[in-house]
Write an enzyme that holds these catalytic residues in place. Structure first.
Site, PDB file in Angstrom:
ATOM      1  N   GLU A   1       0.844  -1.197   0.000  1.00 51.36           N
ATOM      2  CA  GLU A   1       0.000   0.000   0.000  1.00 51.36           C
ATOM      3  C   GLU A   1       0.877   1.245   0.000  1.00 51.36           C
ATOM      4  O   GLU A   1       1.822   1.338   0.775  1.00 51.36           O
ATOM      5  CB  GLU A   1      -0.900   0.006   1.236  1.00 51.36           C
ATOM      6  CG  GLU A   1      -1.990   1.054   1.160  1.00 51.36           C
ATOM      7  CD  GLU A   1      -2.925   0.994   2.376  1.00 51.36           C
ATOM      8  OE1 GLU A   1      -4.051   1.483   2.265  1.00 51.36           O
ATOM      9  OE2 GLU A   1      -2.507   0.471   3.419  1.00 51.36           O
TER      10      GLU A   1
ATOM     11  N   ALA B   1       4.166  -0.145  14.696  1.00 53.10           N
ATOM     12  CA  ALA B   1       3.256  -0.733  15.671  1.00 53.10           C
ATOM     13  C   ALA B   1       3.831  -0.428  17.034  1.00 53.10           C
ATOM     14  O   ALA B   1       4.848   0.233  17.131  1.00 53.10           O
ATOM     15  CB  ALA B   1       3.128  -2.237  15.469  1.00 53.10           C
TER      16      ALA B   1
ATOM     17  N   HIS C   1      -7.097  -2.147  14.532  1.00 53.34           N
ATOM     18  CA  HIS C   1      -7.051  -1.312  13.324  1.00 53.34           C
ATOM     19  C   HIS C   1      -6.981  -2.187  12.079  1.00 53.34           C
ATOM     20  O   HIS C   1      -7.746  -2.007  11.125  1.00 53.34           O
ATOM     21  CB  HIS C   1      -5.839  -0.378  13.394  1.00 53.34           C
ATOM     22  CG  HIS C   1      -5.701   0.544  12.220  1.00 53.34           C
ATOM     23  ND1 HIS C   1      -6.024   1.878  12.294  1.00 53.34           N
ATOM     24  CD2 HIS C   1      -5.269   0.332  10.943  1.00 53.34           C
ATOM     25  CE1 HIS C   1      -5.803   2.440  11.120  1.00 53.34           C
ATOM     26  NE2 HIS C   1      -5.338   1.509  10.278  1.00 53.34           N
ATOM     27  N   GLU C   2      -6.061  -3.154  12.092  1.00 47.47           N
ATOM     28  CA  GLU C   2      -5.872  -3.966  10.904  1.00 47.47           C
ATOM     29  C   GLU C   2      -7.047  -4.910  10.663  1.00 47.47           C
ATOM     30  O   GLU C   2      -7.429  -5.151   9.513  1.00 47.47           O
ATOM     31  CB  GLU C   2      -4.560  -4.750  11.011  1.00 47.47           C
ATOM     32  CG  GLU C   2      -3.317  -3.878  11.157  1.00 47.47           C
ATOM     33  CD  GLU C   2      -3.168  -2.841  10.069  1.00 47.47           C
ATOM     34  OE1 GLU C   2      -3.742  -3.019   8.979  1.00 47.47           O
ATOM     35  OE2 GLU C   2      -2.488  -1.839  10.312  1.00 47.47           O
TER      36      GLU C   2
END
Length: 1029
Positions: free
Chosen positions: A239, A384, A397-398
């Site tokens: 990403e 993280a 979140h993931e």
């Protein structure tokens, strides 16, 4: 099976727009690796927790059939022995000059009439250290030509593409007559001698090198906890636009397709990808050990994925081990870590299972896979955190991306917030469900809402929905606006709808269901959340489409009907208030600049409550009130207390705006009311909720920093801190006080400021102590309010760190004493040990080790620095390394600052840590910015080599911005501007935006010191004298 090594990609060509295939090898071309760099994502939430970033970087791999992927980890490998795909003459190269428009296809976006259906990727990976690791494979991309076309365009960067052919049917295979490479657009165009208007398969052989760039298919290093030897794995970060660095693809989010992946590895490694393994072949000659370490003896074939975007493809080649937990829905959640520390993954697996269960219920859409894998990657630029709360929030979140990003993907990157804003918003909900004691609702305000407000107050801010085209612009969207502001607007709308009895998550369910396995745009979400009588799409228009956010002020008539002057907050509560909104901003360098240049009028979900002391103590006059304030100027009605026969000549009243702090706006409370709040708060430490106290303090200090507040009234609120014991309030206060300290640390009368700061923390430091006194779940603070042990542990770590940073003598002495106890510790910060060694009680509680090390280095000298540096160089866990780096960055001696910069640019510091480490160094002392700039100037080539390549989560922009904003005067600003002058030397990508933003902040700081700083110092002198009296 052959043991021939996978070929490395050839050197990149010179930069240009289009360039022909070189020489006579008309079918082969390598792609120039265009520098791309966005804003660095997930900058440290604050200095105290920054060093916790690391342990679990979830890269979720789906193992079953059904839905979508989470975070990208991909690699494409070609098994040895696979026959080359049919070749053919690629045609004579056509030279198209840089900047020319005569290419077959020159648009930024790929042609919409060629749509991928399926990828078949078959590749092999050789992991052979930092400089010799390679991959090669074959891609078969099934394409749907919705209208006739004689060319195909595919993204590829840094790949050697050969043997290109287009199979139209069983009897017809076309080879390209021309091969164009558009380096600026990052795609290859293959032109054929006839048009195709049906489904066809594009076949390409590709090869590339695996490096440590933290993007695409890259290498990560970990240290063996037993032997101390370095080991390597190959992993991915795709990403936003880096899948093209691992395999040729149509690398746009709307170009969804299914992926069938086959990977070959060496005998000592194994492969993971998005889906479960359907077959695994192990070929070891004669059943004995393989002598050739390069032999690809294992082949893993994975099940086809659902339709998904290329950036979601994921794969990894490693020797990692796993532990797992099972959700109530029967999903196995596995956590993969480096060998020997799987126990560190047990907590993450449990949290992952709990969060998965919660999301399924909340969203009403089951997670369709049977397996889910989280991989703890040692080198991963997205970041993280090591402590449990950070582990939980990263996982939450993931996992949210399974629905927001994977199941439904934004159509284009201009709506990135549909992915990242939703995941940021959801992470606090998911973590709160898994860990109710973590106090996540209150933490959202500081960690994301305030963070977004600070970023969005800049004149350089942008709208959440931003027009972007090329990769540099796209990667620049990974910032606080997409993440934190996007999440904050969703948070605001959730509470706005639920306060009116409407189901926010019911609308979200409808949105997800309507666009499942497909793409969506911004309006699709807001339409799903709208009702016939409540047009949410219209309410959010300005919040999404324009930069900035509102500041609300109110006013009263200057005099009563009897001609007496009106003092806000004095006398009876009025029936209404005149209200006005404008764009909030920081201090303006040019006072004549308009405050709201775009004339934006937001539809504000405004809430407020009125408090009066007419009964003798502050009480609410009624329930909280609300309205949608949608005008530049207007009025709101107030709930007045019932008429009583009580004296009212000394009645005070206060309006508490933004009840619960759900709204994304600031509210200016007039100075007389702030004085009243300070009096009430000082008398009653539990005035309002901690979150509402934090909100009033934050808004008042924001106006102080903007230069348009009554200094005595705003700073008077700090007196409430003398008895404040909650993490929620102190968290906001510490952030603001740290900023004020930095701005005034060179003032000749800084001693008065220091005295006040030390006085403020005295009681809370004494009460919180260095160790928890009870094991009870809820701990009543020595101030009356209860907090969980976890939240008090957070307060302890941060308040002791803050106290030490301002020179609080008892805290510094205690930290130095504890440092001596740590001197002989082998691993100072680890919470886990080797599986062969039982854990032993550390000399200092693990959570406080960073405080001890930071303080010892800051207050010490060469000896303390050397102890920590030695620990850094011998560390075997990445979370330990982060702690040591933050401690080393606290050194203030000039020679140690220079040593730190040299260390940052050495191999001793991981790639993803370099920028953060150097940013910490810049902030370590007033002399640090100039020393850092001088060192970079003298070692510019090394700086560019280390940090000049860009990447979505590994850019130099943070460092450039910090250096620029740390300039103390015009001469220093000119020095930084010259250092990064793109007209004089090569600079990292996106330098201009970071430099301009940083220099603007530096000028604002200078203006603040001139206009406000003296008043703050004057107030500090009076406050210090009063405390001593």
């Amino acid at each position: 099976m052959s043991s021939t090594r996978a070929p490395a990609a050839p050197a990149s060509p010179s930069r240009g727009q289009y360039r022909p295939v070189p020489g006579n090898d008309h079918a082969a071309a390598d792609h120039d690796d265009v520098d791309i760099e966005p804003t660095f994502w997930e900058k440290s939430r604050d200095v105290v927790t920054a060093y916790f970033r690391r342990l679990f970087i979830p890269i979720l791999v789906f193992i079953s059939v059904g839905i979508v992927v989470l975070l990208s980890i991909l690699l494409i490998v070609r098994p040895k022995g696979t026959a080359p795909i049919g070749g053919g003459n690629g045609g004579s190269p056509v030279l198209i000059p840089p900047g020319g428009e005569s290419g077959t296809w020159n648009a930024i976006r790929l042609p919409s009439h060629i749509v991928p259906i399926q990828y078949d990727l078959n590749f092999g990976t050789i992991v052979d250290g930092e400089f010799n690791s390679t991959f090669a494979g074959d891609a078969a991309i099934r394409l749907n030509f919705t209208k006739p076309s004689n060319f195909v365009a595919v993204h590829a960067v840094g790949l050697n593409l050969t043997n290109v052919a287009l199979a139209v049917d069983a009897n017809t295979t076309l080879v390209p007559v021309r091969h164009e490479v558009n380096t600026a657009r990052q795609y290859h165009v293959f032109v054929f001698d006839r048009a195709v208007s049906t489904v066809a398969t594009l076949r390409i052989h590709y090869a590339g090198k695996i490096d440590r760039s933290l993007r695409g298919y890259y290498l990560a290093k970990y240290i063996d906890t037993e032997t101390g030897a370095p080991n390597w794995i190959a992993t991915t970060q795709f990403e936003a636009t880096d899948a093209r660095r691992a395999f040729p693809c149509l690398d746009e989010p709307a170009m969804k397709a299914t992926f069938e992946i086959t990977m070959s590895t060496q005998s000592h490694l194994h492969a993971l990808s998005n889906m479960h393994v359907v077959s695994r072949d192990i070929a070891i000659p004669n059943g004995v050990a393989v002598a050739d370490k390069y032999a690809l003896t294992k082949t893993y074939k994975f099940a086809p994925t659902p339709r998904m975007s290329s950036y979601l493809v994921a794969f990894i080649v490693s020797d990692f081990e796993s532990t797992s937990a099972t959700s109530k829905g029967g999903v196995t959640v596995s956590v993969w870590t480096q060998p020997g520390i799987t126990s560190m993954g047990e907590y993450a697996a449990r949290v992952g299972a709990a969060v998965l269960d919660y999301y399924e219920i909340l969203l009403g859409i089951p997670f369709p896979m049977r397996f889910l894998a989280l991989v703890s990657v040692p080198d991963f630029a997205a970041g993280a955190m090591e402590n449990w709360a950070r582990v939980a929030t990263v996982i939450a979140h993931e996992l949210a991306h399974q629905w927001f990003g994977d199941l439904v993907t934004m159509k284009w990157w201009d709506d990135l917030y549909l992915n990242e804003g939703f995941a940021t918003f959801s992470e606090f909900l998911g973590t709160a469900a898994a860990e109710p004691s973590f106090g996540m609702p209150e933490q959202f305000y500081r960690m994301d809402q305030v963070k977004a407000m600070l970023a969005d107050a800049s004149p350089h801010s942008r709208a959440i929905h931003a027009t972007v085209n090329d990769p540099v612009e796209i990667e620049g969207l990974f910032d606080a606006i997409s993440y934190s502001k996007g999440g904050s607007i969703l948070h605001m709308i959730q509470h706005f709808l639920e306060a009116r009895g409407r189901s926010f998550f019911g609308g979200v369910h409808n949105y997800l269901e309507a666009h499942a396995y497909n793409n969506a745009e911004s309006r699709d979400l807001w339409d799903a959340l709208s009702f016939p009588d409540l047009n949410v799409t219209r309410i959010v228009q300005e919040w999404i489409q324009t930069p900035g956010y509102p500041r609300v002020t109110f006013s009263l008539p200057e005099s009563t009907s009897a001609g007496k002057p009106v003092v806000p907050g004095r006398g009876p509560v009025p029936a209404s208030l005149a209200v006005e909104q404008t764009r909030n901003s920081g201090i303006r360098v040019n006072a004549s600049e308009p405050t709201n240049p775009l004339g934006t009028v937001w539809q504000i979900p405004l809430t407020w409550a009125v408090y009066t002391n007419r009964t003798g103590v502050p009480v609410a006059t009624g329930a909280a009130q609300s309205t949608v304030f949608d005008a530049a100027k207007g009025a709101i009605q107030l709930t007045t207390p019932p008429a009583r026969d009580l004296p009212v000549f000394d009645e005070h009243w206060v309006i508490k705006p933004n009840v619960g702090q759900h709204g994304f706006y600031r509210f200016v409370i007039p100075s007389p009311m702030l004085h009243t709040v300070a009096e009430w708060w000082t008398a009653n430490p539990q005035l309002w909720t901690p979150l509402d106290r934090a909100g009033v303090l934050e808004d008042a200090l924001d106006r102080l920093m903007a230069g348009d507040a009554d200094v005595d009234a705003a700073l008077g609120l700090l007196r409430g801190l003398y008895r404040e014991q909650t993490y929620t309030v102190w968290g906001v206060a510490m952030d603001r006080l740290a900023s004020i300290r930095r701005l005034l640390e060179l003032h000749p009368d800084y001693a008065a400021v220091s005295s006040v700061l030390n006085g403020l923390v005295e009681k809370v430091v004494k009460n919180i102590g260095w160790d928890e006194e009870t094991d009870e779940f809820e701990v009543e603070a020595k101030g009356g309010e209860s907090q969980s042990r976890h939240v008090r542990a957070l307060l302890r770590t941060e308040i002791l760190s803050f106290a030490a940073s301002i020179g609080h003598a008892p805290t510094v002495r205690k930290a130095q004493e504890l440092f001596e106890l740590l001197a002989d510790e082998v691993e100072l910060a680890s919470i886990a040990r080797s599986k062969h060694k039982p854990p032993r009680r550390p000399a200092v509680p693990v959570a406080l080790v960073p405080v001890v090390l930071d303080t010892a280095v800051r207050a010490g000298g060469d000896r303390e620095y050397a102890v920590v540096e030695q620990r850094l160089r011998s560390a075997t866990l990445t979370n330990d390394e982060a702690v040591y780096l933050h401690a080393l960055a606290q050194a203030t001696a000039p020679h140690l600052i220079v040593r730190n910069v040299a260390l940052a640019l050495s191999s001793a510091v991981r790639g993803q840590d370099k920028v953060r480490f150097m940013s910490w160094i810049v902030r370590s002392a007033p002399t640090a910015p100039a020393l850092v700039a001088d060192y970079l100037d003298a070692h510019w080539a090394t700086f560019l080599e280390q940090l000049g390549g860009g990447g979505a989560f590994s850019s130099a922009t943070e460092l450039i911005g910090v250096l620029a904003e740390s300039a103390h005067n015009e001469a220093e600003m000119a020095r930084v501007a010259a250092l990064f002058d793109a007209t004089k030397r090569a600079v990292p990508p996106n330098t201009k935006v970071a430099l301009d933003t940083g220099l603007t902040r530096a000028r604002e700081h200078a203006v603040w010191r001139e206009r406000v700083g003296e008043q703050v110092v004057g107030w500090a002198k009076k406050e210090a004298a009063a405390r001593m009296a």
